[in-house]
Design an enzyme around this catalytic site. Structure first.
Site, short mmCIF file in Angstrom:
data_model
loop_
_atom_site.label_atom_id
_atom_site.label_comp_id
_atom_site.label_asym_id
_atom_site.label_seq_id
_atom_site.Cartn_x
_atom_site.Cartn_y
_atom_site.Cartn_z
N THR A 212 0.80 -1.22 0.00
CA THR A 212 0.00 0.00 0.00
C THR A 212 0.84 1.27 0.00
OG1 THR A 212 -0.11 0.11 2.42
CG2 THR A 212 -1.83 -1.17 1.30
N LYS A 213 2.17 1.15 0.16
CA LYS A 213 3.00 2.33 0.36
C LYS A 213 3.35 3.01 -0.97
CE LYS A 213 3.31 2.06 4.88
NZ LYS A 213 2.63 0.81 5.23
N ASN A 214 4.10 4.11 -0.88
CA ASN A 214 4.40 4.92 -2.07
C ASN A 214 5.24 4.18 -3.09
OD1 ASN A 214 3.61 6.64 0.20
ND2 ASN A 214 3.96 8.33 -1.21
#
Length: 389
Positions: A185-187
């Protein structure tokens, strides 16, 4: 209503990463090796840190960092009640006592004033969390740390690409270490993974040993050395290493980080415009001048005092419209284990509790289409208008 489900987050992996993973698989070298070292170099070049150590999660990075502080029984680490449990758990696993300091309900970040109130003779470190990608007030926090001779471990799981007063989050200072996350889910993502960044030679050396069983040599170079494959166990360690398979994805993702974050910012600005005059929602405040928000999450607050529904009921209604949402986070002092162990209770951190009852993460990822965005806005608008008090 949408026919297909719109997740709140979705990774985007480029074809060069797929090809690089295939090359790793065919090479016969899958675990920590030269591609992990290459990824660490890419990350050092991006952040400006002297050392970047790849690990299998940000949780592992935090655990390694807190372990390197050599915390003694009773030693305290001050952190925020608005964070994922990993922040607190890793302090505990490293032998420390987590101490919470309340947040600013607008920025969602720990405040320097509340940190100062919690400092005792037992305090050894401060662990600020850059919530959703908004930088904490690091000048003020550093001033407190220097005044009391404290170490700073920054939980930057949300903050890759963020900047504080023009400086990238990840550029360490004296007695300061920063941890990033590469969860899907991170950048950027490596599937699972994390990175520890530091200029502290002792921190880097201890963390490097700790992340692979406490061995003096990593698995990738134990077998060469012209017959000198001897290694030592320097400390009790754990298996926290990153795989080359993950690292090649990370190398590809770093090439796209700036474009990913630009798209996230574009979508957030569209959300802010779309919801500007909508009753029932409290929008994030503007970013402090000189800072850059990485927008890992877009998490407004629901104005439940003006609605007939709770935040949880709102999330259920969004799901019925095939729009994914998420909760980041329930305030950690409200979980039963910590209440039993540390005596934390409802009412201890009112700003965090205010936020925890109202916060919701809406869909935000670079590959969102205009239709995805419009569907999300339409669902939020319909639900809030239909449930005004």
């Amino acid at each position: 209503m949408r026919k297909d489900f719109l997740p709140f987050a979705k990774p985007a992996v480029a074809e060069d990463a797929v090809a690089a993973v295939s090359q790793c698989l065919r090479s016969g070298w899958l675990t920590t090796g030269p591609r992990t070292i290459e990824f660490e170099e890419v990350f050092k070049n991006y952040t400006g840190a002297k050392h970047a150590l790849a690990v299998n999660s940000a949780t592992a990075g935090l655990h390694a960092a807190f372990t390197a502080l050599n915390l003694k029984p009773g030693d305290e680490v001050i952190t925020t009640p608005m964070t994922f449990a990993a922040t607190v758990n890793t302090i505990i696993f490293a032998g420390g006592v987590p101490v919470l300091a309340d947040i600013d309900a607008k920025t969602l970040n720990i405040t320097p004033e509340n940190i100062e109130k919690k400092i005792t003779s037992k305090t050894k470190a401060i662990c600020p969390v850059h919530f959703a990608g908004r930088p904490c007030d690091m000048d003020a926090i550093e001033k407190i740390a220097k005044k009391h001779n404290l170490y700073i471990i920054e939980d930057a799981a949300h903050a890759l690409g963020a900047k504080y007063q023009g400086k990238k989050i990840g550029l360490p200072g004296e007695k300061r270490t920063i941890i990033f996350s590469f969860h899907p889910t991170k950048n950027i993502t490596t599937g699972e993974g994390g990175m520890l960044c530091t200029d502290d030679e002792d921190m880097a050396e201890t963390a490097a040993v700790f992340r692979l069983h406490g061995m003096s040599k990593g698995a990738w170079n134990r077998y060469a050395a012209k017959g000198k494959a001897h290694y030592d166990i320097l400390m009790p360690g754990l298996k926290y290493n990153m795989l080359d398979i993950q690292a090649v994805i990370g190398i590809s993702q770093m090439k796209q980080l700036d474009s990913f974050n630009a798209r996230r910012t574009e979508l957030v600005n569209k959300y802010l415009t779309a919801f500007k005059n909508l009753d029932g929602i409290i929008l994030p405040p503007p970013v402090r001048k000189g800072d850059v928000h990485s927008w890992h999450l877009f998490c407004p607050l629901l104005d439940i005092d003006r609605l007939k529904i709770t935040r949880d009921e709102f999330m259920k209604l969004m799901g019925e419209r095939n729009i994914g949402t998420a909760l980041h986070y329930q305030a950690v002092h409200l979980f039963s284990y910590y209440q039993k162990t540390y005596g934390w209770k409802e009412g201890d951190y009112p700003q965090a509790e205010y936020v925890a009852k109202r916060i919701v993460s809406l869909p935000l990822f670079p590959a969102m289409t205009e239709q995805d965005f419009n569907d999300s806005v339409e669902a939020v608008t319909e639900i809030l208008k239909a449930n005004k008090k």
